[in-house]
Design a protein around this motif. Sequence first.
Motif, PDB file in Angstrom:
ATOM      1  N   LEU A 143     -13.520  -5.245   1.809  1.00  0.00           N
ATOM      2  CA  LEU A 143     -13.937  -6.220   0.799  1.00  0.00           C
ATOM      3  C   LEU A 143     -15.451  -6.363   0.713  1.00  0.00           C
ATOM      4  O   LEU A 143     -15.963  -7.038  -0.167  1.00  0.00           O
ATOM      5  N   LEU A 144     -16.171  -5.737   1.650  1.00  0.00           N
ATOM      6  CA  LEU A 144     -17.625  -5.906   1.678  1.00  0.00           C
ATOM      7  C   LEU A 144     -18.384  -4.755   1.023  1.00  0.00           C
ATOM      8  O   LEU A 144     -19.428  -4.327   1.535  1.00  0.00           O
ATOM      9  N   LYS A 145     -17.896  -4.288  -0.093  1.00  0.00           N
ATOM     10  CA  LYS A 145     -18.660  -3.269  -0.829  1.00  0.00           C
ATOM     11  C   LYS A 145     -20.047  -3.828  -1.133  1.00  0.00           C
ATOM     12  O   LYS A 145     -21.051  -3.173  -0.949  1.00  0.00           O
ATOM     13  N   ASN A 146     -20.066  -5.065  -1.600  1.00  0.00           N
ATOM     14  CA  ASN A 146     -21.319  -5.782  -1.812  1.00  0.00           C
ATOM     15  C   ASN A 146     -21.362  -6.985  -0.878  1.00  0.00           C
ATOM     16  O   ASN A 146     -20.320  -7.464  -0.452  1.00  0.00           O
ATOM     17  N   PRO A 147     -22.578  -7.463  -0.559  1.00  0.00           N
ATOM     18  CA  PRO A 147     -22.696  -8.637   0.303  1.00  0.00           C
ATOM     19  C   PRO A 147     -21.940  -9.825  -0.279  1.00  0.00           C
ATOM     20  O   PRO A 147     -21.880  -9.996  -1.498  1.00  0.00           O
ATOM     21  N   ARG A 148     -21.382 -10.607   0.602  1.00  0.00           N
ATOM     22  CA  ARG A 148     -20.649 -11.794   0.187  1.00  0.00           C
ATOM     23  C   ARG A 148     -20.902 -12.897   1.197  1.00  0.00           C
ATOM     24  O   ARG A 148     -21.090 -12.624   2.379  1.00  0.00           O
ATOM     25  N   PRO A 149     -20.843 -14.155   0.763  1.00  0.00           N
ATOM     26  CA  PRO A 149     -20.903 -15.258   1.717  1.00  0.00           C
ATOM     27  C   PRO A 149     -19.586 -15.366   2.475  1.00  0.00           C
ATOM     28  O   PRO A 149     -18.534 -14.955   1.972  1.00  0.00           O
ATOM     29  N   MET A 150     -19.650 -15.902   3.677  1.00  0.00           N
ATOM     30  CA  MET A 150     -18.442 -16.081   4.480  1.00  0.00           C
ATOM     31  C   MET A 150     -17.396 -16.882   3.709  1.00  0.00           C
ATOM     32  O   MET A 150     -16.202 -16.615   3.796  1.00  0.00           O
ATOM     33  N   GLY A 151     -17.863 -17.875   2.971  1.00  0.00           N
ATOM     34  CA  GLY A 151     -16.946 -18.754   2.252  1.00  0.00           C
ATOM     35  C   GLY A 151     -16.044 -18.014   1.276  1.00  0.00           C
ATOM     36  O   GLY A 151     -14.896 -18.413   1.055  1.00  0.00           O
ATOM     37  N   THR A 152     -16.576 -16.943   0.700  1.00  0.00           N
ATOM     38  CA  THR A 152     -15.751 -16.172  -0.233  1.00  0.00           C
ATOM     39  C   THR A 152     -14.586 -15.522   0.504  1.00  0.00           C
ATOM     40  O   THR A 152     -13.446 -15.529   0.028  1.00  0.00           O
ATOM     41  N   ASN A 173     -11.943 -18.607  11.543  1.00  0.00           N
ATOM     42  CA  ASN A 173     -11.444 -17.231  11.553  1.00  0.00           C
ATOM     43  C   ASN A 173     -12.513 -16.242  11.142  1.00  0.00           C
ATOM     44  O   ASN A 173     -12.674 -15.191  11.754  1.00  0.00           O
ATOM     45  N   ILE A 174     -13.178 -16.582  10.051  1.00  0.00           N
ATOM     46  CA  ILE A 174     -14.182 -15.670   9.510  1.00  0.00           C
ATOM     47  C   ILE A 174     -15.306 -15.488  10.515  1.00  0.00           C
ATOM     48  O   ILE A 174     -15.802 -14.367  10.710  1.00  0.00           O
ATOM     49  N   ASN A 186      -7.711 -17.363   2.566  1.00  0.00           N
ATOM     50  CA  ASN A 186      -7.111 -18.696   2.581  1.00  0.00           C
ATOM     51  C   ASN A 186      -6.847 -19.155   4.012  1.00  0.00           C
ATOM     52  O   ASN A 186      -5.741 -19.540   4.369  1.00  0.00           O
ATOM     53  N   CYS A 187      -7.884 -19.073   4.820  1.00  0.00           N
ATOM     54  CA  CYS A 187      -7.731 -19.426   6.232  1.00  0.00           C
ATOM     55  C   CYS A 187      -8.832 -20.385   6.629  1.00  0.00           C
ATOM     56  O   CYS A 187      -9.731 -20.690   5.846  1.00  0.00           O
TER      57      CYS A 187
END
Lengths: 145, 145
Positions: free
Chosen positions: B44-53, B64-65, B59-60
């Motif tokens: 899912l990290l093809k592009n940078p993302r915030p942990m919240g996404t 966990n993240i 949905n956890c």
Amino acid sequence: MNTQLTLEQSYLALIEFLMLSKQRIIEIGTNNHLSSMQTITLLLLKNPRPMGTLRRIFNCDASNITGIVDGLEQKNLATRFDINSDRRVKMIRLLPNGKKLRNILVHELTNDHHYLLGCLSEYETKNFIELIQKITAATKAQKLT
Amino acid sequence: MNTQLTLEQSYLALIEFLMLSKQRIIEIGTNNHLSSMQTITLLLLKNPRPMGTLRRIFNCDASNITGIVDGLEQKNLATRFDINSDRRVKMIRLLPNGKKLRNILVHELTNDHHYLLGCLSEYETKNFIELIQKITAATKAQKLT
DNA sequence: CAATATAGTTGACATAGTCAATTATTGACC
DNA sequence: GGTCAATAATTGACTATGTCAACTATATTG
């Protein structure tokens, strides 16, 4: 309007779908004090099945199934029993409490205005299930190679 | 030949599909020494993302993240970084090793003669992804209610 | 009958998921 | 501007899930 997806993007969409669906299904069980795998297992036990069948569906180590079924037995939802044709196998069947609870889960799951398939038309649902059955069959078949 | 499925049977077919697909996807990661959630996260990290996404997708609980990203950092596959617009959020991006490994995963995943979508025609794949996107969108939308 | 394979269990361990408490930051609102 | 509630992430305690190796019991093969 031609938003053609690459195969990579398709798999990413599939992953998001997998995460969401699983959550949606198990949260019904959580509301009824079941763990995630107990929920799934209960749903799959409409009819009695041997532990080995669950092992194949979950594609996990057999010891997992032992633990999940132990949990269902402790809650008086299911029980193991033997068959004569092969005394190594343990069959599992739901007890009355288990059947009742399973009915509740199925009812909530199929409640039209809730959950996953509820947004699809009858035709789309049929179409969708045919596709996942095709994928399931092909993937299982390939596995044996 | 009219094998009309009930909605209940449709959901059972969906459950089997979910179990199988997840296994199929994470086994690629396992072959590359990743845990199941590390595999999914990397994809899912093809592009940078915030942990919240990620938290919303999985949905956890947020904790966990934290653990999953810790694991990716320990393996030098990803790193956290800050953004000025909101200093509470941590973004995650892949490091060179992570990008390489992600490419390997994607390559194996989309390798025609392997895995899930490989058995569908181009048309069927398009059809299938449209349906899961419809379900994903509708289910997410309903969630906010 | 011996050798091998299969179904399930057990115990040890790693990973994943939940919960409550905490820190840092933001946004709202008077 | 200052207080208060909301949000993003972390930590630690705990349960659940998943994997592995060793084991028992039964089936199958030859």
